[in-house]
Design a protein around this motif. Structure first.
Motif, PDB file in Angstrom:
ATOM      1  N   LEU A   1       0.810  -1.220   0.000  1.00  0.00           N
ATOM      2  CA  LEU A   1       0.000   0.000   0.000  1.00  0.00           C
ATOM      3  C   LEU A   1       0.844   1.271   0.000  1.00  0.00           C
ATOM      4  O   LEU A   1       0.327   2.366   0.134  1.00  0.00           O
ATOM      5  CB  LEU A   1      -0.942   0.004   1.211  1.00  0.00           C
ATOM      6  N   GLU A   2       2.151   1.133  -0.179  1.00  0.00           N
ATOM      7  CA  GLU A   2       3.034   2.295  -0.123  1.00  0.00           C
ATOM      8  C   GLU A   2       2.947   3.188  -1.356  1.00  0.00           C
ATOM      9  O   GLU A   2       3.303   4.349  -1.303  1.00  0.00           O
ATOM     10  CB  GLU A   2       4.482   1.861   0.117  1.00  0.00           C
ATOM     11  N   THR A   3       2.489   2.664  -2.464  1.00  0.00           N
ATOM     12  CA  THR A   3       2.350   3.451  -3.685  1.00  0.00           C
ATOM     13  C   THR A   3       0.865   3.551  -4.041  1.00  0.00           C
ATOM     14  O   THR A   3       0.070   2.700  -3.626  1.00  0.00           O
ATOM     15  CB  THR A   3       3.127   2.812  -4.848  1.00  0.00           C
ATOM     16  N   PRO A   4       0.500   4.582  -4.810  1.00  0.00           N
ATOM     17  CA  PRO A   4      -0.920   4.744  -5.160  1.00  0.00           C
ATOM     18  C   PRO A   4      -1.526   3.524  -5.855  1.00  0.00           C
ATOM     19  O   PRO A   4      -2.683   3.184  -5.614  1.00  0.00           O
ATOM     20  CB  PRO A   4      -0.925   5.960  -6.095  1.00  0.00           C
ATOM     21  N   GLU A   5      -0.738   2.879  -6.716  1.00  0.00           N
ATOM     22  CA  GLU A   5      -1.243   1.682  -7.383  1.00  0.00           C
ATOM     23  C   GLU A   5      -0.624   0.449  -6.743  1.00  0.00           C
ATOM     24  O   GLU A   5       0.596   0.320  -6.661  1.00  0.00           O
ATOM     25  CB  GLU A   5      -0.901   1.718  -8.874  1.00  0.00           C
ATOM     26  N   ASN A   6      -1.467  -0.461  -6.294  1.00  0.00           N
ATOM     27  CA  ASN A   6      -0.989  -1.694  -5.683  1.00  0.00           C
ATOM     28  C   ASN A   6      -0.509  -2.627  -6.790  1.00  0.00           C
ATOM     29  O   ASN A   6      -1.298  -3.095  -7.599  1.00  0.00           O
ATOM     30  CB  ASN A   6      -2.115  -2.343  -4.867  1.00  0.00           C
ATOM     31  N   THR A   7       0.787  -2.898  -6.812  1.00  0.00           N
ATOM     32  CA  THR A   7       1.362  -3.743  -7.850  1.00  0.00           C
ATOM     33  C   THR A   7       1.603  -5.180  -7.380  1.00  0.00           C
ATOM     34  O   THR A   7       2.193  -5.972  -8.109  1.00  0.00           O
ATOM     35  CB  THR A   7       2.689  -3.145  -8.356  1.00  0.00           C
ATOM     36  N   CYS A   8       1.130  -5.501  -6.208  1.00  0.00           N
ATOM     37  CA  CYS A   8       1.292  -6.865  -5.698  1.00  0.00           C
ATOM     38  C   CYS A   8       0.513  -7.832  -6.593  1.00  0.00           C
ATOM     39  O   CYS A   8      -0.656  -7.585  -6.921  1.00  0.00           O
ATOM     40  CB  CYS A   8       0.777  -6.949  -4.259  1.00  0.00           C
ATOM     41  N   ILE A   9       1.144  -8.917  -6.966  1.00  0.00           N
ATOM     42  CA  ILE A   9       0.489  -9.885  -7.854  1.00  0.00           C
ATOM     43  C   ILE A   9      -0.698 -10.578  -7.183  1.00  0.00           C
ATOM     44  O   ILE A   9      -1.553 -11.121  -7.858  1.00  0.00           O
ATOM     45  CB  ILE A   9       1.490 -10.929  -8.403  1.00  0.00           C
ATOM     46  N   ARG A  10      -0.770 -10.510  -5.856  1.00  0.00           N
ATOM     47  CA  ARG A  10      -1.857 -11.164  -5.132  1.00  0.00           C
ATOM     48  C   ARG A  10      -2.977 -10.203  -4.729  1.00  0.00           C
ATOM     49  O   ARG A  10      -3.945 -10.612  -4.112  1.00  0.00           O
ATOM     50  CB  ARG A  10      -1.309 -11.832  -3.874  1.00  0.00           C
ATOM     51  N   CYS A  11      -2.865  -8.923  -5.059  1.00  0.00           N
ATOM     52  CA  CYS A  11      -3.830  -7.949  -4.529  1.00  0.00           C
ATOM     53  C   CYS A  11      -5.273  -8.272  -4.933  1.00  0.00           C
ATOM     54  O   CYS A  11      -6.192  -7.987  -4.169  1.00  0.00           O
ATOM     55  CB  CYS A  11      -3.450  -6.523  -4.890  1.00  0.00           C
ATOM     56  N   GLY A  12      -5.486  -8.869  -6.088  1.00  0.00           N
ATOM     57  CA  GLY A  12      -6.837  -9.205  -6.518  1.00  0.00           C
ATOM     58  C   GLY A  12      -7.471 -10.344  -5.738  1.00  0.00           C
ATOM     59  O   GLY A  12      -8.696 -10.468  -5.685  1.00  0.00           O
ATOM     60  N   GLU A  13      -6.643 -11.160  -5.116  1.00  0.00           N
ATOM     61  CA  GLU A  13      -7.154 -12.320  -4.372  1.00  0.00           C
ATOM     62  C   GLU A  13      -6.778 -12.324  -2.894  1.00  0.00           C
ATOM     63  O   GLU A  13      -7.060 -13.269  -2.168  1.00  0.00           O
ATOM     64  CB  GLU A  13      -6.661 -13.607  -5.032  1.00  0.00           C
TER      65      GLU A  13
ATOM     66  N   THR B   1      -6.627 -10.503   3.062  1.00  0.00           N
ATOM     67  CA  THR B   1      -6.238  -9.617   4.168  1.00  0.00           C
ATOM     68  C   THR B   1      -6.091  -8.157   3.744  1.00  0.00           C
ATOM     69  O   THR B   1      -5.999  -7.280   4.596  1.00  0.00           O
ATOM     70  CB  THR B   1      -4.921 -10.085   4.821  1.00  0.00           C
ATOM     71  N   LEU B   2      -6.094  -7.887   2.456  1.00  0.00           N
ATOM     72  CA  LEU B   2      -5.898  -6.521   1.968  1.00  0.00           C
ATOM     73  C   LEU B   2      -6.892  -5.528   2.557  1.00  0.00           C
ATOM     74  O   LEU B   2      -6.493  -4.423   2.956  1.00  0.00           O
ATOM     75  CB  LEU B   2      -5.924  -6.484   0.434  1.00  0.00           C
ATOM     76  N   PRO B   3      -8.174  -5.855   2.678  1.00  0.00           N
ATOM     77  CA  PRO B   3      -9.108  -4.902   3.290  1.00  0.00           C
ATOM     78  C   PRO B   3      -8.744  -4.533   4.729  1.00  0.00           C
ATOM     79  O   PRO B   3      -8.989  -3.407   5.172  1.00  0.00           O
ATOM     80  CB  PRO B   3     -10.458  -5.611   3.222  1.00  0.00           C
TER      81      PRO B   3
END
Length: 141
Positions: free
Chosen positions: A93-105, A108-110
């Motif tokens: 979450l450090e950058t405006p766009e989340n580039t983590c490959i797992r962010c869609g699935e 715990t992200l919420p």
């Protein structure tokens, strides 16, 4: 989020400037003495704070630093973000766009987004004037 020494010292430095700048510039050595912080350490923090546009500077005999705005126009959040780079509780979450490959699935992200929202709302709800006045109870801020 863990606030580092850099973030804590940046906030103390900004509070010191708010109290001591009066109508002039404040020498870094004077801030260092009053706050019992190494001048060398403050010299590492100043470029971060200055880059964020939070200070005005002047060189020479009467040189030093002063706030670019009134103390009530600064939030603790903006000072810490300038010094720390981010208030994100996790790296994705450090950058405006989340580039983590797992962010869609990521289930715990919420949780991390919610934590960041609460932290940012709290830190952005406290201004530098409130800090230097020491007003209010920490439970009320």
């Amino acid at each position: 989020m863990m606030v580092s020494t850099r973030g804590r010292y940046a906030l103390r430095m900004m509070a010191d400037l708010a109290v001591n700048q009066k109508d002039g510039y404040v020498a870094l050595k004077d801030i260092a003495e009053r706050q019992q912080i190494s001048k060398k350490y403050l010299e590492q923090i100043i470029p971060l704070i200055n880059k964020a546009g939070l200070l005005t500077t002047t060189r020479g005999f009467q040189g030093g630093y002063r706030l670019a705005k009134l103390p009530e126009e600064y939030t603790v959040g903006e000072i810490l973000r300038a010094a720390e780079g981010s208030t994100a509780p996790v790296s994705c979450l450090e950058t405006p766009e989340n580039t983590c490959i797992r962010c869609g699935e990521c289930v715990t992200l919420p949780v991390w987004k919610g934590l960041r929202k609460v932290v940012d709302e709290y830190l952005d709800g406290i201004n530098l004037q409130t800090v230097i006045e020491g007003s209010g109870n920490e439970d009320e801020i």
